[in-house]
Design a protein around this motif. Structure first.
Motif, PDB file in Angstrom:
ATOM      1  N   UNK A 123      41.220  11.920 -33.414  1.00  0.00           N
ATOM      2  CA  UNK A 123      41.059  12.888 -32.339  1.00  0.00           C
ATOM      3  C   UNK A 123      41.114  14.280 -32.954  1.00  0.00           C
ATOM      4  N   UNK A 124      39.939  14.825 -33.332  1.00  0.00           N
ATOM      5  CA  UNK A 124      39.920  16.155 -33.927  1.00  0.00           C
ATOM      6  C   UNK A 124      40.446  17.204 -32.950  1.00  0.00           C
ATOM      7  N   UNK A 125      41.104  18.198 -33.508  1.00  0.00           N
ATOM      8  CA  UNK A 125      41.591  19.326 -32.723  1.00  0.00           C
ATOM      9  C   UNK A 125      41.350  20.588 -33.532  1.00  0.00           C
ATOM     10  N   UNK A 126      40.317  21.335 -33.153  1.00  0.00           N
ATOM     11  CA  UNK A 126      39.970  22.555 -33.867  1.00  0.00           C
ATOM     12  C   UNK A 126      39.128  23.429 -32.966  1.00  0.00           C
ATOM     13  N   UNK A 127      38.977  24.659 -33.367  1.00  0.00           N
ATOM     14  CA  UNK A 127      38.169  25.561 -32.545  1.00  0.00           C
ATOM     15  C   UNK A 127      36.696  25.473 -32.941  1.00  0.00           C
ATOM     16  N   UNK A 128      35.849  25.989 -32.053  1.00  0.00           N
ATOM     17  CA  UNK A 128      34.399  25.868 -32.247  1.00  0.00           C
ATOM     18  C   UNK A 128      33.903  26.645 -33.464  1.00  0.00           C
ATOM     19  N   UNK A 129      34.579  27.720 -33.851  1.00  0.00           N
ATOM     20  CA  UNK A 129      34.163  28.463 -35.047  1.00  0.00           C
ATOM     21  C   UNK A 129      34.363  27.614 -36.301  1.00  0.00           C
TER      22      UNK A 129
END
Length: 184
Positions: A123-129
């Protein structure tokens, strides 16, 4: 890892936790897994330890949180994994894992899991940038080729507080369910 789960033994889930703002909520995944009759052990990246209530998690699971390799000859603190969920998974961990870099216990376990055939959901958790970086897309592609099950969640906006309210911890169990039922 055993090839078949014993009917009298609960399956064992490793929950690998990375250093992300929502890591402190990993108890939601642990509780959901235990409700579905999993035994759970937590493996944290070294940086993730600062995000976790170690005592509460260890009390909930009955196992120590692992974050470093054990000494040669020391007993294994966790049973072998029947499945692995990586939540939350950071940009750094996803890229290192896909590249085969095993410089932490968590990454070593993930790299080895492929060769052992352990069902694995991330389950990746990161921002769109961060997600826009070409290495991230390539890493997800490589993980898919390896048979890793990847969450359908979308990256959150940069500087937005992280979208924790939309992070579906239980999706890891949903992704793993068909894989684990095939082995029973």
């Amino acid at each position: 890892m055993s090839d078949q789960l014993s009917p009298s033994k609960k399956p064992f889930l490793y929950v690998v936790v990375c250093a992300a703002g929502i890591a402190g909520d990993v108890g939601k995944l642990i509780a959901a897994a235990q409700e579905q009759q999993w035994d759970v052990g937590v493996v944290a990246t070294p940086q993730a330890l600062g995000f976790l209530d170690v005592q509460a998690i260890e009390a909930r699971t009955g196992y120590p949180i692992r974050s470093a390799w054990r000494s040669p000859g020391a007993p294994r603190p966790l049973p072998p994994a029947d499945a692995i969920a990586i939540a939350p998974a950071t940009f750094n961990t996803i890229n290192k894992w896909a590249a085969g870099i095993a410089d932490t216990l968590a990454l070593g376990i993930l790299c080895e899991a492929h060769g052992l055939g352990i069902p694995t959901a991330v389950l990746p958790y990161l921002n769109s940038a961060m997600a826009a970086h070409p290495a991230y897309r390539q890493s997800l592609g490589r993980l898919r080729e390896m048979g890793v099950l990847i969450s359908s969640s979308e990256p959150h906006r940069p500087k937005s507080g992280g979208g924790a309210d939309r992070f579906r911890w239980e999706e890891a169990l949903e992704l793993l369910a068909p894989e684990v039922s095939e082995r029973q």
